[in-house]
Design a protein around this motif. Structure first.
Motif, PDB file in Angstrom:
ATOM      1  N   LEU A 515       0.828  -1.206   0.000  1.00 33.05           N
ATOM      2  CA  LEU A 515       0.000   0.000   0.000  1.00 33.05           C
ATOM      3  C   LEU A 515       0.865   1.260   0.000  1.00 33.05           C
ATOM      4  O   LEU A 515       0.528   2.261  -0.646  1.00 33.05           O
ATOM      5  N   GLU A 516       1.981   1.226   0.727  1.00 33.76           N
ATOM      6  CA  GLU A 516       2.893   2.378   0.737  1.00 33.76           C
ATOM      7  C   GLU A 516       3.450   2.639  -0.658  1.00 33.76           C
ATOM      8  O   GLU A 516       3.485   3.786  -1.133  1.00 33.76           O
ATOM      9  N   LEU A 517       3.909   1.590  -1.314  1.00 33.32           N
ATOM     10  CA  LEU A 517       4.473   1.762  -2.654  1.00 33.32           C
ATOM     11  C   LEU A 517       3.417   2.251  -3.636  1.00 33.32           C
ATOM     12  O   LEU A 517       3.723   3.026  -4.551  1.00 33.32           O
ATOM     13  N   ALA A 518       2.172   1.811  -3.442  1.00 33.38           N
ATOM     14  CA  ALA A 518       1.106   2.293  -4.311  1.00 33.38           C
ATOM     15  C   ALA A 518       0.886   3.793  -4.117  1.00 33.38           C
ATOM     16  O   ALA A 518       0.738   4.548  -5.087  1.00 33.38           O
ATOM     17  N   LEU A 519       0.900   4.255  -2.862  1.00 28.90           N
ATOM     18  CA  LEU A 519       0.715   5.680  -2.593  1.00 28.90           C
ATOM     19  C   LEU A 519       1.884   6.499  -3.137  1.00 28.90           C
ATOM     20  O   LEU A 519       1.688   7.551  -3.759  1.00 28.90           O
ATOM     21  N   PHE A 520       3.107   6.026  -2.914  1.00 25.55           N
ATOM     22  CA  PHE A 520       4.260   6.753  -3.443  1.00 25.55           C
ATOM     23  C   PHE A 520       4.313   6.675  -4.969  1.00 25.55           C
ATOM     24  O   PHE A 520       4.800   7.596  -5.620  1.00 25.55           O
ATOM     25  N   GLY A 521       3.811   5.567  -5.528  1.00 22.76           N
ATOM     26  CA  GLY A 521       3.725   5.496  -6.984  1.00 22.76           C
ATOM     27  C   GLY A 521       2.771   6.539  -7.535  1.00 22.76           C
ATOM     28  O   GLY A 521       3.038   7.155  -8.570  1.00 22.76           O
ATOM     29  N   LEU A 522       1.660   6.753  -6.839  1.00 24.22           N
ATOM     30  CA  LEU A 522       0.737   7.812  -7.248  1.00 24.22           C
ATOM     31  C   LEU A 522       1.401   9.175  -7.161  1.00 24.22           C
ATOM     32  O   LEU A 522       1.238  10.011  -8.062  1.00 24.22           O
ATOM     33  N   ALA A 523       2.151   9.399  -6.078  1.00 25.27           N
ATOM     34  CA  ALA A 523       2.847  10.682  -5.934  1.00 25.27           C
ATOM     35  C   ALA A 523       3.831  10.892  -7.078  1.00 25.27           C
ATOM     36  O   ALA A 523       3.917  11.981  -7.659  1.00 25.27           O
ATOM     37  N   ALA A 524       4.598   9.841  -7.412  1.00 23.01           N
ATOM     38  CA  ALA A 524       5.562   9.959  -8.508  1.00 23.01           C
ATOM     39  C   ALA A 524       4.862  10.183  -9.846  1.00 23.01           C
ATOM     40  O   ALA A 524       5.322  10.965 -10.686  1.00 23.01           O
ATOM     41  N   ARG A 525       3.727   9.513 -10.046  1.00 23.08           N
ATOM     42  CA  ARG A 525       2.995   9.674 -11.302  1.00 23.08           C
ATOM     43  C   ARG A 525       2.459  11.092 -11.447  1.00 23.08           C
ATOM     44  O   ARG A 525       2.556  11.706 -12.512  1.00 23.08           O
ATOM     45  N   PHE A 526       1.888  11.633 -10.376  1.00 26.97           N
ATOM     46  CA  PHE A 526       1.403  13.005 -10.427  1.00 26.97           C
ATOM     47  C   PHE A 526       2.560  13.973 -10.669  1.00 26.97           C
ATOM     48  O   PHE A 526       2.420  14.957 -11.383  1.00 26.97           O
ATOM     49  N   GLY A 527       3.722  13.660 -10.038  1.00 25.23           N
ATOM     50  CA  GLY A 527       4.877  14.524 -10.236  1.00 25.23           C
ATOM     51  C   GLY A 527       5.350  14.515 -11.676  1.00 25.23           C
ATOM     52  O   GLY A 527       5.694  15.551 -12.240  1.00 25.23           O
ATOM     53  N   ARG A 528       5.356  13.331 -12.300  1.00 22.84           N
ATOM     54  CA  ARG A 528       5.761  13.255 -13.709  1.00 22.84           C
ATOM     55  C   ARG A 528       4.768  13.995 -14.596  1.00 22.84           C
ATOM     56  O   ARG A 528       5.144  14.664 -15.564  1.00 22.84           O
ATOM     57  N   SER A 529       3.473  13.870 -14.278  1.00 17.91           N
ATOM     58  CA  SER A 529       2.464  14.583 -15.062  1.00 17.91           C
ATOM     59  C   SER A 529       2.665  16.080 -14.954  1.00 17.91           C
ATOM     60  O   SER A 529       2.507  16.823 -15.923  1.00 17.91           O
ATOM     61  N   ARG A 530       3.045  16.513 -13.768  1.00 19.32           N
ATOM     62  CA  ARG A 530       3.275  17.950 -13.564  1.00 19.32           C
ATOM     63  C   ARG A 530       4.416  18.443 -14.430  1.00 19.32           C
ATOM     64  O   ARG A 530       4.320  19.457 -15.102  1.00 19.32           O
ATOM     65  N   HIS A 531       5.533  17.688 -14.419  1.00 21.76           N
ATOM     66  CA  HIS A 531       6.691  18.132 -15.204  1.00 21.76           C
ATOM     67  C   HIS A 531       6.423  18.026 -16.703  1.00 21.76           C
ATOM     68  O   HIS A 531       6.906  18.826 -17.495  1.00 21.76           O
ATOM     69  N   ALA A 532       5.635  17.012 -17.096  1.00 25.17           N
ATOM     70  CA  ALA A 532       5.334  16.861 -18.520  1.00 25.17           C
ATOM     71  C   ALA A 532       4.451  17.988 -19.023  1.00 25.17           C
ATOM     72  O   ALA A 532       4.562  18.424 -20.171  1.00 25.17           O
ATOM     73  N   GLY A 533       3.589  18.486 -18.149  1.00 27.74           N
ATOM     74  CA  GLY A 533       2.684  19.541 -18.571  1.00 27.74           C
ATOM     75  C   GLY A 533       3.225  20.931 -18.390  1.00 27.74           C
ATOM     76  O   GLY A 533       2.604  21.899 -18.823  1.00 27.74           O
ATOM     77  N   SER A 534       4.384  21.053 -17.745  1.00 31.52           N
ATOM     78  CA  SER A 534       4.926  22.389 -17.484  1.00 31.52           C
ATOM     79  C   SER A 534       5.745  22.884 -18.647  1.00 31.52           C
ATOM     80  O   SER A 534       6.118  22.143 -19.512  1.00 31.52           O
TER      81      SER A 534
END
Length: 534
Positions: A515-534
């Motif tokens: 569950l921890e890795l799933a939550l951190f995976g979501l954080a990393a995915r949102f972070g990548r989306s942020r950088h891709a859209g910036s």
């Protein structure tokens, strides 16, 4: 006309007032915890010789742990920099990142499963006659646990420092025919020394305030840190005077170190280029090849071994979850994660909007908001929890308020990170579109929805997932305020380990890790989306 004298627009005034109000509430919370400790400190006599022994033990174990973590981290960073291509390099780099997000209590189980009497490494030690009973509980367990967590951190920072060396320097070193000694003396050593002071302070602080590792692997009160001693004084002895003195001593030690680390410690972007290959002239030295192979092998055992042990033991023991009382604990952990993440997000938005309003018209107030977010970190979590416990016990039952208190403690611990994610895009939004929005009369919720939200959505989701993950894996506050009616998965895992219920502990550890890795995976995915859209 002085811009600072212009009247504030209504929505700017509201944002500033709300931000100042939240900052004031947080300051009052921290102050009340301190005052509670001070008041309780005068309730009874305290054995100062015991306090001195605990402090000395804490300094000794934190100092040794820091030296080992820095030394092994530097060796691993140099080995990874010199060996840019080998089988499993990417997996090792992934393990280095995972060690930073794994809850301490899960890592403890992994270390026990690997190095304990029934573990693979423990069995190997037994074959060669180096496995006395219970050897992991005490100094060895504490030091191994701290190296497991902090050597990857130092390796990441040191490797980033080595990768930041300009390519021209490596070309010049190759052109001049520098040997390994000259390369280390003239290039590697200066690069490693730059982040060393702040990194050493950060690791020392993390080891000095260690809770889960010392509580489970310390082997008893003899090696207790201040955090563990405060917890035991309140939960098992109801000795509030002793807990107060220990908390104040810990604050007096940790506060200056925290301030130094805040100014000199590694930043979030210090490891942004982790993994870049470097053409080094010393990579072909035979002696260094042997040393690097030894260091990388040790890193694989220390870092990958516990992770693999958690996975293997957990999969085998999954049926035991049916017999364990994990349903209520899982619900409690998810509740803590949800409310801790939302609490951190709400507090961060209030402070960020207040900071933006202050910078627009009252710049002298802007630093107050960052200082408020950092104030909670200046107080170690157990000391802050003890202070609130002392205050609340006069008006209510702290154990009856376990869920909101644990969520609040975790929200405060995650607040600096969340604020650092949210404040910059809000400032960018004001700089890009603020005047246009003012000219069009767009304010309030409409301004947030149309102007701010497109820029802040991705970092806010990243920050929420990160704060929720930290809250989900917390043991300190959950163990402090928890009771028979409120038990989280980390607390349940600690109890299973303490009762030597290894199958149950293995299944719970795997559940938490997944569950921890799933939550951190979501954080990393949102972070990548942020950088891709910036």
């Amino acid at each position: 006309m002085d811009g600072g004298a212009r009247p504030l627009k209504p929505y700017v005034m509201r944002a500033l007032l709300v931000g100042l109000g939240v900052a004031g509430l947080l300051a009052a919370l921290v102050a009340s915890a301190l005052l509670g400790l001070l008041a309780a400190g005068g309730e009874g006599a305290v054995a100062w010789d015991q306090v001195g022994r605990i402090v000395l033990t804490g300094f000794l174990q934190a100092g040794l742990s820091t030296i080992l973590a820095l030394g092994f981290g530097a060796l691993l960073a140099l080995a990874l920099a010199r060996r840019s291509h080998f089988a499993g390099r990417g997996l090792l780099l992934t393990a280095i990142l995972l060690c930073a997000v794994l809850p301490a209590i899960v890592a403890v189980f992994g270390l026990v499963a690997l190095f304990g009497r029934s573990g693979a490494a423990g069995a190997l030690l037994g074959v060669v006659g180096l496995h006395p009973g219970g050897w992991l509980y005490g100094w060895p367990g504490i030091l191994i646990g701290h190296v497991f967590f902090n050597a990857p951190l130092s390796a990441r920072v040191f490797l980033a420092a080595l990768e930041a060396v300009p390519t021209e320097q490596w070309r010049l070193a190759a052109h001049l025919g520098m040997g390994p000694g000259a390369v280390f003396r003239l290039i590697d050593r200066p690069a490693l020394l730059r982040p060393l002071p702040g990194l050493a302070g950060l690791i020392f602080l993390l080891c000095f305030t260690s809770f889960a590792i010392v509580l489970t692997l310390g082997g008893g009160p003899r090696l207790a840190t201040l955090e563990v001693a405060i917890y035991e004084a309140v939960r098992f002895e109801a000795d509030f005077a002793r807990a107060a003195v220990l908390g104040l001593v810990q604050i007096a030690i940790c506060l200056p170190v925290t301030l130094i680390v805040a100014r000199t410690g590694p930043r979030e972007d210090d490891t942004a280029g982790l993994g870049r290959a470097i053409a080094r002239p010393d990579s072909g030295a035979p002696a260094l090849k042997g040393l690097d192979a030894l260091v990388i092998s040790a890193a694989i055992v220390l870092l990958l071994g516990p992770l693999v042990a958690v996975a293997i033991s957990g999969v085998r023991a999954l049926p035991s979850l049916l017999d364990a009382d994990v349903g209520t604990a899982l619900l409690s952990s998810l509740s803590v994660a949800l409310f801790g993440g939302l609490g951190a997000l709400g507090l961060a938005f209030a402070l960020a909007f207040g900071q933006r309003a202050a910078k627009a018209r009252r710049p002298e107030l802007a630093p107050l908001f960052d200082a408020t977010a950092l104030a909670a970190l200046a107080l170690p979590p157990i000391a802050l929890s003890a202070g609130l416990f002392v205050v609340l016990r006069e008006v209510a039952d702290p154990f009856a308020l376990a869920l909101p208190l644990v969520a609040l403690m975790n929200a405060l611990m995650a607040l600096p990170f969340v604020l650092r994610q949210i404040a910059p895009p809000l400032m960018t939004s004001a700089a890009r579109f603020g005047r246009l929005a003012d000219s069009l009369g767009v304010a309030g919720l409409a301004r947030f929805r149309l102007v701010d939200l497109p820029l802040v959505k991705a970092p806010a989701l990243t920050a929420f997932a990160f704060a929720a993950a930290l809250s989900f894996g917390d043991l300190g506050a959950a163990a402090f305020f928890g009771s028979g009616d409120f038990v989280t998965l980390p607390v349940l895992l600690a109890r299973a380990l303490g009762a030597y219920r290894t199958s149950e502990a293995a299944a719970i550890a795997l559940l938490i890790a997944g569950l921890e890795l799933a939550l951190f995976g979501l954080a990393a995915r949102f972070g990548r989306s942020r950088h891709a859209g910036s």
